[in-house]
Design a protein around this motif. Structure first.
Motif, PDB file in Angstrom:
ATOM      1  N   VAL A 267      -2.906 -11.303   7.499  1.00 55.84           N
ATOM      2  CA  VAL A 267      -2.511 -10.237   8.408  1.00 55.84           C
ATOM      3  C   VAL A 267      -2.909 -10.641   9.815  1.00 55.84           C
ATOM      4  O   VAL A 267      -3.957 -11.260  10.026  1.00 55.84           O
ATOM      5  N   THR A 315       0.135  -6.674  11.206  1.00 56.75           N
ATOM      6  CA  THR A 315      -0.424  -5.318  11.089  1.00 56.75           C
ATOM      7  C   THR A 315      -1.588  -5.222  12.075  1.00 56.75           C
ATOM      8  O   THR A 315      -2.759  -5.367  11.693  1.00 56.75           O
ATOM      9  N   ALA A 339      -4.340   0.930   2.676  1.00 61.28           N
ATOM     10  CA  ALA A 339      -3.553   0.121   3.621  1.00 61.28           C
ATOM     11  C   ALA A 339      -3.390  -1.308   3.104  1.00 61.28           C
ATOM     12  O   ALA A 339      -2.288  -1.882   3.157  1.00 61.28           O
ATOM     13  N   VAL A 343       0.055  -3.516   1.875  1.00 62.84           N
ATOM     14  CA  VAL A 343       0.415  -4.852   2.354  1.00 62.84           C
ATOM     15  C   VAL A 343       0.618  -5.793   1.177  1.00 62.84           C
ATOM     16  O   VAL A 343       1.597  -6.544   1.120  1.00 62.84           O
ATOM     17  N   LYS A 366       4.783   0.775   9.906  1.00 63.83           N
ATOM     18  CA  LYS A 366       3.951   0.377  11.048  1.00 63.83           C
ATOM     19  C   LYS A 366       2.677   1.207  11.122  1.00 63.83           C
ATOM     20  O   LYS A 366       1.636   0.740  11.571  1.00 63.83           O
ATOM     21  N   LEU A 368       0.132   2.349   9.100  1.00 67.55           N
ATOM     22  CA  LEU A 368      -0.630   2.335   7.861  1.00 67.55           C
ATOM     23  C   LEU A 368      -1.791   3.310   7.954  1.00 67.55           C
ATOM     24  O   LEU A 368      -2.264   3.656   9.054  1.00 67.55           O
TER      25      LEU A 368
END
Length: 376
Positions: A267, A315, A339, A343, A366, A368
């Protein structure tokens, strides 16, 4: 102002101090131990090889008494006779000298070990100073050497008297024995008496060795300030500590980067931060961080992820939250489970779609679920 007690040499020498002294040739040595070893080895060598040496000398004397008058004035004959003499006695003498040399090497290495120092061999002008020479002559060391010398004389003399009393009858009996039996008996007796006298010096060595160790340690004792300065100049030096920390960071980064290809997802912020996450049920009950970094390190993590086909997901809020709250090899906080699960589910669905086993997943949300206290 420094306390006077800091300058008193009360501390035992450190390992570095001992190593530096060893490089300079300053090690504990006992001359008495070396002398004792050489003397005892000499006596043992005479006992072992004395008979052979005596027989060789007897054969040499017999051959010399049989030498003709004309041969004595013939240079060629003289050299051949001399060569025969050397050949006759060389074997026992070589054996005796070999035993003595070996004993000298071992005895002088027992205390302090084997040490070679060019610095110790270099000439020192301060040792040529008359004042320092007088100080050594009338100093404590000179008194110690005098006491040792007196003690040696007393010990050896006492042992000599005892040995004479033990062998007195045998000594007197030699006068009524026939040749050459009395000669061989006398030689054997002298060798054993010599061995007894040599063994008496063990007492001196047993006293001298602990003193030399104590004196060597005393000479190298350090003050508290010297210990502090040495620590500062080695482990406490800021530059050295900085280099150590840098090396540790480099090692840690190499290990961390090696784990990036094993991650399930990376991420990103997307520019400033990168966090590699892995979920392995056998190793952990929750997803955990295998690598993270900012700026250049973050870019390096993304580069490795692209090269090894590890999914990269932007993210920003989640990436910053994990970066600031979770260390390497640590599980993500419970507040971020939902979250992170979103992902990982997105990455799994995307992987299945690329393999032709499922539909293309919807774009990741977008916004989370990041608790306010976890936002950075």
């Amino acid at each position: 102002m420094a306390d006077d007690s800091d300058n008193e040499k009360t501390e035992d020498p450190t390992a570095k101090r001992l190593e530096d002294a060893r490089k300079k040739g300053q090690i504990a040595r006992s001359k008495e131990l070396g002398t004792t070893g050489v003397l005892i080895a000499s006596a043992v060598a005479l006992i072992m090889l004395g008979d052979k040496l005596g027989i060789s000398l007897m054969e040499v004397m017999q051959s010399q008494f049989q030498l003709e008058r004309d041969d004595a004035f013939d240079p060629k004959k003289v050299f051949s006779v001399f060569g025969a003499v050397i050949e006759n006695i060389s074997a026992p003498l070589a054996g005796i000298f070999a035993i003595i040399l070996l004993a000298a090497f071992i005895a002088n290495s027992l205390l302090g070990g084997i040490n070679f120092s060019w610095e110790a061999m270099a000439p020192k002008l301060n040792k040529m100073s008359p004042l320092k020479g007088l100080k050594r002559m009338f100093g404590l060391q000179a008194v110690v050497e005098l006491v040792k010398s007196v003690l040696k004389v007393l010990v050896v003399a006492t042992v000599a008297v005892l040995l004479i009393k033990v062998y007195l009858f045998d000594i007197l009996y030699l006068s009524i024995q026939d040749l050459p039996n009395n000669t061989f008996d006398a030689t054997e007796m002298l060798a054993w008496i010599f061995l007894g006298l040599c063994c008496s010096t063990i007492i001196i060595a047993l006293v001298d060795v602990p003193y030399q160790v104590y004196n060597h340690t005393k000479q190298l004792k350090m003050s508290k300030q010297e210990v502090k300065d040495e620590y500062k100049n080695t482990e406490g030096n800021p530059e050295i500590k900085g280099r150590i920390r840098q090396a540790q960071r480099e090692i840690s980064q190499r290990k961390m980067m090696a784990e990036v290809p094993n991650a399930d997802v990376v991420v990103t912020n997307p520019t400033h931060y990168s966090v590699a996450i892995k979920y392995d049920v056998e190793k952990s009950s929750a997803p955990y961080v295998v690598a993270k970094g900012a700026d250049i390190i973050a870019m390096h993590i993304r580069t490795i992820a692209k090269e090894r086909n590890v999914a990269i997901v932007e993210t920003p809020l989640l990436t910053r939250s994990i970066y600031y709250t979770t260390d390497i090899n640590q599980q993500v906080p419970e507040q971020l489970f939902v979250a992170v699960a979103q992902v990982l589910a997105y990455v799994y669905q995307l992987d299945q779609h690329q393999k032709g086993k499922g539909q293309k997943p919807k774009p990741l949300a977008k916004n989370l679920q990041i608790p306010p206290e976890m936002r950075h």
